[in-house]
Design a protein around this motif. Structure first.
Motif, PDB file in Angstrom:
ATOM      1  N   VAL A 104     -84.065  21.248  -8.857  1.00 27.95           N
ATOM      2  CA  VAL A 104     -84.531  22.544  -8.252  1.00 27.95           C
ATOM      3  C   VAL A 104     -85.774  22.166  -7.873  1.00 27.95           C
ATOM      4  CG1 VAL A 104     -85.219  24.692  -9.423  1.00 27.95           C
ATOM      5  CG2 VAL A 104     -83.120  23.711 -10.366  1.00 27.95           C
ATOM      6  N   TYR A 105     -86.212  22.993  -6.774  1.00 30.15           N
ATOM      7  CA  TYR A 105     -87.576  22.619  -6.216  1.00 30.15           C
ATOM      8  C   TYR A 105     -88.236  23.900  -6.198  1.00 30.15           C
ATOM      9  CZ  TYR A 105     -90.801  21.882  -2.299  1.00 30.15           C
ATOM     10  OH  TYR A 105     -91.960  21.851  -1.889  1.00 30.15           O
ATOM     11  N   VAL A 106     -89.413  23.992  -6.770  1.00 30.07           N
ATOM     12  CA  VAL A 106     -90.252  25.073  -6.631  1.00 30.07           C
ATOM     13  C   VAL A 106     -91.665  24.772  -6.170  1.00 30.07           C
ATOM     14  CG1 VAL A 106     -91.463  26.969  -8.011  1.00 30.07           C
ATOM     15  CG2 VAL A 106     -89.135  25.933  -8.730  1.00 30.07           C
ATOM     16  N   PRO A 107     -91.907  25.207  -4.908  1.00 30.15           N
ATOM     17  CA  PRO A 107     -93.300  24.845  -4.071  1.00 30.15           C
ATOM     18  C   PRO A 107     -94.458  25.198  -5.052  1.00 30.15           C
ATOM     19  CG  PRO A 107     -91.811  25.977  -2.556  1.00 30.15           C
ATOM     20  CD  PRO A 107     -91.044  26.152  -3.998  1.00 30.15           C
ATOM     21  N   MET A 137     -74.648  22.645   2.488  1.00 31.24           N
ATOM     22  CA  MET A 137     -75.724  21.762   2.700  1.00 31.24           C
ATOM     23  C   MET A 137     -76.704  21.838   1.462  1.00 31.24           C
ATOM     24  SD  MET A 137     -75.813  20.428   5.793  1.00 31.24           S
ATOM     25  CE  MET A 137     -77.452  20.162   6.148  1.00 31.24           C
ATOM     26  N   GLU A 138     -76.214  22.819   0.191  1.00 34.02           N
ATOM     27  CA  GLU A 138     -76.901  22.751  -1.010  1.00 34.02           C
ATOM     28  C   GLU A 138     -75.818  23.232  -1.825  1.00 34.02           C
ATOM     29  OE1 GLU A 138     -77.071  25.943  -2.453  1.00 34.02           O
ATOM     30  OE2 GLU A 138     -76.302  26.722  -0.573  1.00 34.02           O
ATOM     31  N   PRO A 139     -75.932  22.980  -3.208  1.00 36.47           N
ATOM     32  CA  PRO A 139     -74.827  23.326  -4.380  1.00 36.47           C
ATOM     33  C   PRO A 139     -73.967  24.332  -4.050  1.00 36.47           C
ATOM     34  CG  PRO A 139     -76.695  22.093  -5.366  1.00 36.47           C
ATOM     35  CD  PRO A 139     -77.166  22.561  -3.995  1.00 36.47           C
ATOM     36  N   THR A 140     -74.620  25.801  -3.935  1.00 36.76           N
ATOM     37  CA  THR A 140     -73.970  26.932  -3.912  1.00 36.76           C
ATOM     38  C   THR A 140     -73.173  27.017  -2.656  1.00 36.76           C
ATOM     39  OG1 THR A 140     -75.705  28.125  -2.748  1.00 36.76           O
ATOM     40  CG2 THR A 140     -75.853  27.878  -5.266  1.00 36.76           C
ATOM     41  N   GLY A 141     -73.434  26.282  -1.700  1.00 35.46           N
ATOM     42  CA  GLY A 141     -72.626  26.471  -0.338  1.00 35.46           C
ATOM     43  C   GLY A 141     -73.206  27.555   0.609  1.00 35.46           C
ATOM     44  N   ARG A 142     -74.224  28.440   0.138  1.00 39.08           N
ATOM     45  CA  ARG A 142     -74.859  29.444   0.876  1.00 39.08           C
ATOM     46  C   ARG A 142     -75.475  28.881   2.084  1.00 39.08           C
ATOM     47  NH1 ARG A 142     -79.783  31.416   1.461  1.00 39.08           N
ATOM     48  NH2 ARG A 142     -80.759  29.797  -0.282  1.00 39.08           N
ATOM     49  N   LEU A 143     -75.933  27.770   2.104  1.00 38.26           N
ATOM     50  CA  LEU A 143     -76.370  27.229   3.647  1.00 38.26           C
ATOM     51  C   LEU A 143     -75.352  26.433   3.886  1.00 38.26           C
ATOM     52  CD1 LEU A 143     -80.167  26.488   2.765  1.00 38.26           C
ATOM     53  CD2 LEU A 143     -79.153  28.672   3.698  1.00 38.26           C
ATOM     54  N   ARG A 144     -74.664  26.574   4.769  1.00 31.33           N
ATOM     55  CA  ARG A 144     -73.406  25.735   5.410  1.00 31.33           C
ATOM     56  C   ARG A 144     -73.744  25.201   6.788  1.00 31.33           C
ATOM     57  NH1 ARG A 144     -69.809  25.908   2.091  1.00 31.33           N
ATOM     58  NH2 ARG A 144     -68.134  24.829   3.646  1.00 31.33           N
ATOM     59  N   GLN A 145     -72.992  24.194   7.113  1.00 28.05           N
ATOM     60  CA  GLN A 145     -73.008  23.625   8.504  1.00 28.05           C
ATOM     61  C   GLN A 145     -71.427  24.080   8.819  1.00 28.05           C
ATOM     62  OE1 GLN A 145     -74.617  21.741  10.789  1.00 28.05           O
ATOM     63  NE2 GLN A 145     -72.895  22.588  11.964  1.00 28.05           N
ATOM     64  N   TYR A 150     -76.104  21.170  15.720  1.00 29.42           N
ATOM     65  CA  TYR A 150     -75.732  21.236  14.165  1.00 29.42           C
ATOM     66  C   TYR A 150     -77.118  20.613  13.460  1.00 29.42           C
ATOM     67  CZ  TYR A 150     -74.943  16.119  15.221  1.00 29.42           C
ATOM     68  OH  TYR A 150     -75.060  14.929  15.303  1.00 29.42           O
ATOM     69  N   LEU A 151     -76.904  21.163  12.019  1.00 24.49           N
ATOM     70  CA  LEU A 151     -78.086  20.832  11.172  1.00 24.49           C
ATOM     71  C   LEU A 151     -78.145  19.192  10.733  1.00 24.49           C
ATOM     72  CD1 LEU A 151     -77.883  23.920   8.816  1.00 24.49           C
ATOM     73  CD2 LEU A 151     -79.324  23.123  10.504  1.00 24.49           C
ATOM     74  N   ALA A 152     -79.124  18.760  10.879  1.00 21.34           N
ATOM     75  CA  ALA A 152     -79.521  17.321  10.279  1.00 21.34           C
ATOM     76  C   ALA A 152     -79.923  17.326   8.849  1.00 21.34           C
ATOM     77  CB  ALA A 152     -80.276  16.463  11.096  1.00 21.34           C
ATOM     78  N   SER A 153     -80.618  18.455   8.623  1.00 18.83           N
ATOM     79  CA  SER A 153     -81.415  18.483   7.305  1.00 18.83           C
ATOM     80  C   SER A 153     -81.586  19.918   6.714  1.00 18.83           C
ATOM     81  CB  SER A 153     -82.890  18.235   7.555  1.00 18.83           C
ATOM     82  OG  SER A 153     -83.582  18.267   6.361  1.00 18.83           O
ATOM     83  N   ALA A 154     -81.445  20.092   5.517  1.00 21.41           N
ATOM     84  CA  ALA A 154     -81.726  21.566   4.944  1.00 21.41           C
ATOM     85  C   ALA A 154     -82.381  21.297   3.608  1.00 21.41           C
ATOM     86  CB  ALA A 154     -80.331  22.232   4.754  1.00 21.41           C
ATOM     87  N   LEU A 155     -83.449  22.424   3.373  1.00 22.22           N
ATOM     88  CA  LEU A 155     -84.260  22.395   2.185  1.00 22.22           C
ATOM     89  C   LEU A 155     -84.462  23.714   1.611  1.00 22.22           C
ATOM     90  CD1 LEU A 155     -86.086  20.655   0.210  1.00 22.22           C
ATOM     91  CD2 LEU A 155     -87.950  20.789   1.790  1.00 22.22           C
ATOM     92  N   ILE A 156     -84.106  23.976   0.428  1.00 17.37           N
ATOM     93  CA  ILE A 156     -84.385  25.272  -0.149  1.00 17.37           C
ATOM     94  C   ILE A 156     -85.853  25.110  -0.757  1.00 17.37           C
ATOM     95  CG2 ILE A 156     -83.739  27.017  -1.771  1.00 17.37           C
ATOM     96  CD1 ILE A 156     -81.050  26.646  -1.331  1.00 17.37           C
ATOM     97  N   ALA A 157     -86.887  25.825  -0.161  1.00 16.51           N
ATOM     98  CA  ALA A 157     -88.034  25.482  -0.727  1.00 16.51           C
ATOM     99  C   ALA A 157     -88.311  26.987  -1.503  1.00 16.51           C
ATOM    100  CB  ALA A 157     -89.284  25.646   0.480  1.00 16.51           C
ATOM    101  N   GLY A 158     -87.802  26.739  -2.890  1.00 18.18           N
ATOM    102  CA  GLY A 158     -87.764  28.009  -3.681  1.00 18.18           C
ATOM    103  C   GLY A 158     -88.731  28.764  -3.533  1.00 18.18           C
TER     104      GLY A 158
END
Length: 739
Positions: free
Chosen positions: A557-560, A667-675, A709-717
């Motif tokens: 979990v990432y929280v800025p 691109m993250e565990p929930t699959g909300r952000l998808r390639q 297409y996406l190379a990187s994805a990051l959820i900055a909470g």
């Protein structure tokens, strides 16, 4: 899934039925043997009871594989994506989810037999590589902890007593200048030396949505020197020294995915600050643009040396590898991923230093038995000199930035000591049946220190004057990881095999919050059956079916302004089939193809962190992901390539083309952000003129359809859903010379 696997099996059966007739008609030549070192000794690929993809230097060049991030183009069943600036390989759905201090990738990386412990250092340029082997499935028995998904073995070019070398120079789109070289020669009857390296510099791929300036681009330098001392045919010692410096902005020059960022809010009140107005800024609508701070980058500097000794003692071969390495990384990331400068994460510096000793003895065959036994030792540390998250007074480039306050600052260190012993025994039970059993016992001790040792209930970091040690002192993780295989030889060039093995990814001490108990290791049980061989002249075919039971998955979990927090989160089951085939249709024409069908799902994942987008950040809640597909696990991925070479009146003409396709994946565990599904095409044509012996001139192109297409994805909470695009269409010319 079962229907797709059945259809795949029918298609493969049809292919195998048709191939003999065509191959015989074309009278294709015998394939050259591929030799690998996956079992810590040189063996024919078809004799190793495991799923392995071996990529030669020639294939790397033709396929446009310049670094380890490009390997997915040529290897079925893997994905190579970034978590921010950290490359996180996924092999058959096994992948890391974060980059906490001291956290390792669960796909182990080895360069010239030396383990690469630091996760960010797994992004490696490949200018002087002889071969890359991708071992799929847990490799705990021989390659230890942090190889639950597999291992990637990179072998660089070695010194030779026969003088030779090769050089290449390339110029392409975006002012891409690339120079590579390798030369070797004897210094005496017993000493040979080699020098190799590469340099690449190019402009940024994208322009800022407001200033129109390009991102910083790429500047990469690698140099490697080797000295071979071979006093006799029974002994040789190779000394290696290397240095690399890679600065790239591509993974952080990004945008807010679906426009979700605090940068599009009217003011900063949404993150608990005074209602400071946020200037209006445009969203990204074009893949040729980026929105983040124009000065984002990642710079990785690595240096080290190793001594490899190989000694034939009659009863077998003793191999010793002693190494020391240092890495220094700094980066700047725009946490809001919008055109407004609001939050910036920096590291100055993320460092590591490691001493490693690995020694083993591989016996010759005594009657029907052979064995291997070895030991491994690692001692070193990773540290953040200064890891900050700064909140800025909202401004739009090119206006200068002003720090409101530093929301988070950390100075921390994780010390590691690993001691392991491993071995395996092989029994030739009959003329055709070979049985192998082995395992590895690993004991890893970690000590964590931090100047931000605890959080208040509100999440505010409580600083301490100096680094303090985790209150429990040293934390120990240990595990025995066995492996058993059986291989049946159908013909001298064709085998079937079955295997069972275990692996584990080491635990973690959260240096950002000592109130959290250490994270338990991930563990995996793996079952695999497969076929590999040359069923008919000119055709090489490998296929494997696998089933994994995966426990204690580590999730981040990432929280800025707060921390990366790693927790044990889930169990999962992964099953699938992957295959590769190479067909020498004629002496001039070769077809290759590979594919992977993957079904990876969380079996039990309650309480997963869920970031619901608001358009200006997130609302944080929990969600039950049980039964959902795992991240970075597309249902299908594969590639097809063709190579044609023919002699003409002016020289040898060659053409190569490859197509890579993948289904969608999270691109993250929930699959909300998808390639979304995508396909890329790479190609090159070349001429080796008779008038210039050893020369080759190449016209090359990558991602010819310019697929975004996406190379990187990051959820900055709380701040944003950030991402960056992979390389656009590039093309150029290259001149090569060999002697």
């Amino acid at each position: 899934m079962s229907r797709k696997l059945n259809m795949a099996g029918i298609s493969l059966a049809a292919l195998m039925t048709a191939l003999p007739q065509v191959a015989v008609a074309q009278q294709a030549p015998q394939e050259q043997e591929i030799v690998v070192t996956a079992q810590r000794r040189s063996e024919r690929l078809i004799d190793v009871p495991a799923s392995i993809t071996a990529i030669s230097a020639e294939t790397l060049t033709k396929s446009g594989i310049n670094n380890t991030a490009d390997l997915a183009k040529a290897v079925p069943g893997i994905a190579m994506t970034f978590y921010g600036g950290f490359l996180q390989p996924a092999v058959r759905g096994i992948t890391s989810t974060g980059a906490n201090l001291g956290e390792n990738s669960n796909v182990a990386m080895y360069v010239d037999g030396v383990y690469q412990p630091q996760q960010i250092a797994t992004l490696i340029d490949l200018p002087d590589i002889q071969q890359v082997e991708v071992l799929k499935g847990p490799q705990g028995a021989l390659y230890g902890q942090n190889a639950t998904g597999g291992a990637i073995l990179v072998t660089s070019m070695a010194p030779s007593f026969t003088p030779h070398g090769n050089f290449s120079a390339s110029y392409g789109a975006y002012n891409d200048v690339s120079v590579r070289g390798y030369v070797t020669a004897p210094l005496s009857d017993t000493i040979a030396a080699s020098l190799s390296g590469g340099y690449q510099n190019r402009d940024g791929f994208r322009r800022h949505v407001i200033t129109n300036q390009r991102d910083k681009g790429l500047d990469s330098k690698v140099i490697r020197g080797k000295l071979l001392f071979q006093p006799s045919t029974e002994a040789k010692i190779t000394l290696t020294g290397y240095y690399s410096d890679r600065e790239d902005s591509a993974t952080y020059a990004g945008f807010a995915i679906n426009g979700n960022s605090i940068g599009y809010a009217p003011n900063l009140a949404g993150i608990g600050l005074p209602s400071i107005p946020i200037p209006a800024s445009p969203q990204i609508r074009n893949p040729s643009q980026f929105a983040t701070d124009p000065n984002v980058f990642t710079r990785i500097r690595s240096a080290g040396g190793n001594a490899r000794g190989e000694f034939d003692v009659g009863a077998g071969i003793v191999t010793s590898v002693t190494s020391y390495s240092e890495n220094k990384t700094n980066y700047r990331n725009d946490g809001d991923y919008s055109a407004v400068d609001i939050g910036t994460a920096t590291a100055n510096f993320l460092r590591s230093h490691y001493f490693i000793q690995d020694m083993n003895f591989a016996s010759r065959k005594f009657g029907s038995v052979s064995f291997l036994v070895g030991g491994f030792y690692l001692n070193g540390a990773e540290s953040f000199d200064n890891n900050n998250f700064d909140l800025l007074f909202p401004s739009v480039p090119p206006a200068p930035t002003t720090i409101l306050f530093t929301a988070s600052s950390q100075n921390a260190r994780v010390d590691k000591e690993i001691i392991a012993g491993y071995g395996e025994a092989t029994l030739q039970a009959t003329d055709r049946i070979v049985l192998t059993a082995g395992g590895r016992y690993t004991r890893e001790k970690q000590r964590a220190f931090s100047d931000r040792a605890i959080f208040t209930p509100g999440g505010t970091a409580v600083k301490v004057p100096n680094q303090v040690e985790y209150p429990g002192g040293a934390v120990v993780f240990s595990k025995f990881t066995p492996r058993i295989t059986a291989r049946y030889e159908i013909t001298p060039r064709s085998n079937v095999y079955a295997s069972w093995g275990q692996g584990f990814k080491s635990g973690i001490v959260n240096s950002t919050d000592f109130t959290i108990a250490p994270v338990k290791p991930e563990t995996i049980n793996a079952y695999e059956i497969g076929y590999k061989g040359v069923p008919i002249p000119g055709v090489r075919f490998n296929i494997a079916a696998f089933l994994y039971d995966y426990k204690n998955l580590q999730s981040v979990v990432y929280v800025p302004g707060s921390a990366y927090i790693t927790q044990n989160a889930a169990t999962a089951r992964i099953k699938g089939v992957d295959f590769d085939v190479s067909w020498s249709v004629t002496p001039s024409f070769t077809l290759t193809g590979s594919g992977s069908f993957l079904d990876g799902k969380y079996r039990n994942f309650p309480g997963a962190v869920n970031y619901t987008p608001t358009g200006t950040g997130h609302v944080v809640s929990t969600i039950d992901l049980s039964g959902q597909r795992m991240l970075r696990s597309p249902k299908f991925s594969g590639n097809i390539s063709a190579n044609y070479e023919i002699d003409t009146g002016i020289g040898r003409f060659a053409a190569f083309g490859s197509i890579f396709h993948t289904a969608s994946y999270g691109m993250e565990p929930t699959g909300r952000l998808r390639q979304n599904p995508y396909t890329t095409i790479d190609a090159e044509i070349s001429l080796s003129p008779d008038a210039l012996n050893g020369a080759r001139f190449v016209l090359w192109g990558k991602n010819l359809t310019n697929k975004a297409y996406l190379a990187s994805a990051l959820i900055a909470g709380g701040f944003s859903d950030g991402g960056s695009y992979a390389d656009p269409r590039t093309y150029g010319i290259r001149a090569e010379f060999r002697f």
